[in-house]
Design a protein around this motif. Structure first.
Motif, PDB file in Angstrom:
ATOM      1  N   GLU A  25      46.036 -96.570 -15.524  1.00  0.00           N
ATOM      2  CA  GLU A  25      47.176 -96.412 -14.490  1.00  0.00           C
ATOM      3  C   GLU A  25      48.259 -96.958 -14.750  1.00  0.00           C
ATOM      4  O   GLU A  25      48.430 -97.993 -14.986  1.00  0.00           O
ATOM      5  N   GLU A  74      53.601 -93.938 -13.368  1.00  0.00           N
ATOM      6  CA  GLU A  74      54.094 -92.651 -13.320  1.00  0.00           C
ATOM      7  C   GLU A  74      52.716 -91.645 -13.147  1.00  0.00           C
ATOM      8  O   GLU A  74      52.780 -90.634 -12.650  1.00  0.00           O
ATOM      9  N   ALA A  75      51.446 -92.229 -13.670  1.00  0.00           N
ATOM     10  CA  ALA A  75      50.585 -91.426 -13.958  1.00  0.00           C
ATOM     11  C   ALA A  75      49.338 -92.122 -13.699  1.00  0.00           C
ATOM     12  O   ALA A  75      48.943 -93.428 -14.132  1.00  0.00           O
ATOM     13  N   VAL A 124      45.774 -91.459 -16.262  1.00  0.00           N
ATOM     14  CA  VAL A 124      45.229 -90.796 -17.487  1.00  0.00           C
ATOM     15  C   VAL A 124      43.856 -91.041 -17.588  1.00  0.00           C
ATOM     16  O   VAL A 124      43.590 -92.212 -17.866  1.00  0.00           O
ATOM     17  N   ARG A 126      46.454 -85.831 -17.771  1.00  0.00           N
ATOM     18  CA  ARG A 126      47.549 -86.665 -17.078  1.00  0.00           C
ATOM     19  C   ARG A 126      47.747 -86.307 -15.763  1.00  0.00           C
ATOM     20  O   ARG A 126      48.407 -85.237 -15.481  1.00  0.00           O
ATOM     21  N   VAL A 127      47.516 -86.975 -14.701  1.00  0.00           N
ATOM     22  CA  VAL A 127      47.793 -86.576 -13.358  1.00  0.00           C
ATOM     23  C   VAL A 127      48.894 -87.498 -12.923  1.00  0.00           C
ATOM     24  O   VAL A 127      48.902 -88.646 -12.849  1.00  0.00           O
ATOM     25  N   SER A 128      49.977 -86.744 -12.269  1.00  0.00           N
ATOM     26  CA  SER A 128      51.301 -87.260 -12.151  1.00  0.00           C
ATOM     27  C   SER A 128      51.111 -88.037 -10.600  1.00  0.00           C
ATOM     28  O   SER A 128      50.326 -87.398  -9.816  1.00  0.00           O
ATOM     29  N   ARG A 129      51.738 -89.223 -10.506  1.00  0.00           N
ATOM     30  CA  ARG A 129      51.793 -89.819  -9.150  1.00  0.00           C
ATOM     31  C   ARG A 129      52.764 -89.143  -8.315  1.00  0.00           C
ATOM     32  O   ARG A 129      52.853 -89.575  -7.123  1.00  0.00           O
ATOM     33  N   GLN A 130      53.925 -88.581  -8.977  1.00  0.00           N
ATOM     34  CA  GLN A 130      55.182 -88.190  -8.180  1.00  0.00           C
ATOM     35  C   GLN A 130      54.886 -86.778  -7.806  1.00  0.00           C
ATOM     36  O   GLN A 130      55.431 -86.403  -6.857  1.00  0.00           O
ATOM     37  N   THR A 173      50.597 -82.418  -9.938  1.00  0.00           N
ATOM     38  CA  THR A 173      50.384 -81.705 -11.318  1.00  0.00           C
ATOM     39  C   THR A 173      49.510 -82.427 -11.985  1.00  0.00           C
ATOM     40  O   THR A 173      49.329 -83.842 -11.894  1.00  0.00           O
ATOM     41  N   ALA A 174      48.722 -81.719 -13.180  1.00  0.00           N
ATOM     42  CA  ALA A 174      47.998 -82.558 -13.998  1.00  0.00           C
ATOM     43  C   ALA A 174      48.289 -81.677 -15.409  1.00  0.00           C
ATOM     44  O   ALA A 174      48.495 -80.588 -15.456  1.00  0.00           O
ATOM     45  N   GLU A 175      48.731 -82.537 -16.399  1.00  0.00           N
ATOM     46  CA  GLU A 175      48.600 -82.052 -17.756  1.00  0.00           C
ATOM     47  C   GLU A 175      47.294 -82.351 -18.725  1.00  0.00           C
ATOM     48  O   GLU A 175      46.614 -83.356 -18.653  1.00  0.00           O
TER      49      GLU A 175
END
Length: 92
Positions: free
Chosen positions: A21, A24-25, A27, A36-40, A43-45
């Motif tokens: 944690e 920003e994300a 992971v 990788r899940v964005s906190r902003q 979205t997730a990569e």
């Protein structure tokens, strides 16, 4: 509105995985994958075996059963570690 996403059910997890944690994300990594899940943004990569394979728009998959569906802003995901997995919850 509250919605949760179970990143991986216990039966899908083989081997060890880690949850990192940052501001920003969130992971989640395991053998051959990295999510990788964005906190902003919602979205997730997804990377498989070091190769970027998808950018997922999580807001388009969020629905509510107990209220009218409306456009709303989702808050940052809240991770909750469970016995063998991780659940991410967004509130909006």
């Amino acid at each position: 509105m509250t919605d949760s996403l179970s990143v991986a059910p216990p039966s899908a997890l083989t081997g060890d995985f880690t949850v990192e944690e940052t501001s920003e994300a969130i992971v989640i990594s395991g053998q051959g994958y990295r999510l990788r899940v964005s906190r902003q943004q919602p979205t997730a990569e997804l990377d498989l075996n070091g190769r970027h394979v998808a950018m997922l728009n999580l807001a388009s998959a969020v629905d509510t059963l107990d209220a009218t569906d409306e456009q709303t802003t989702l808050g940052a995901p809240e991770p909750r570690r469970e016995n063998d997995g991780v659940t991410l919850t967004w509130r909006g």
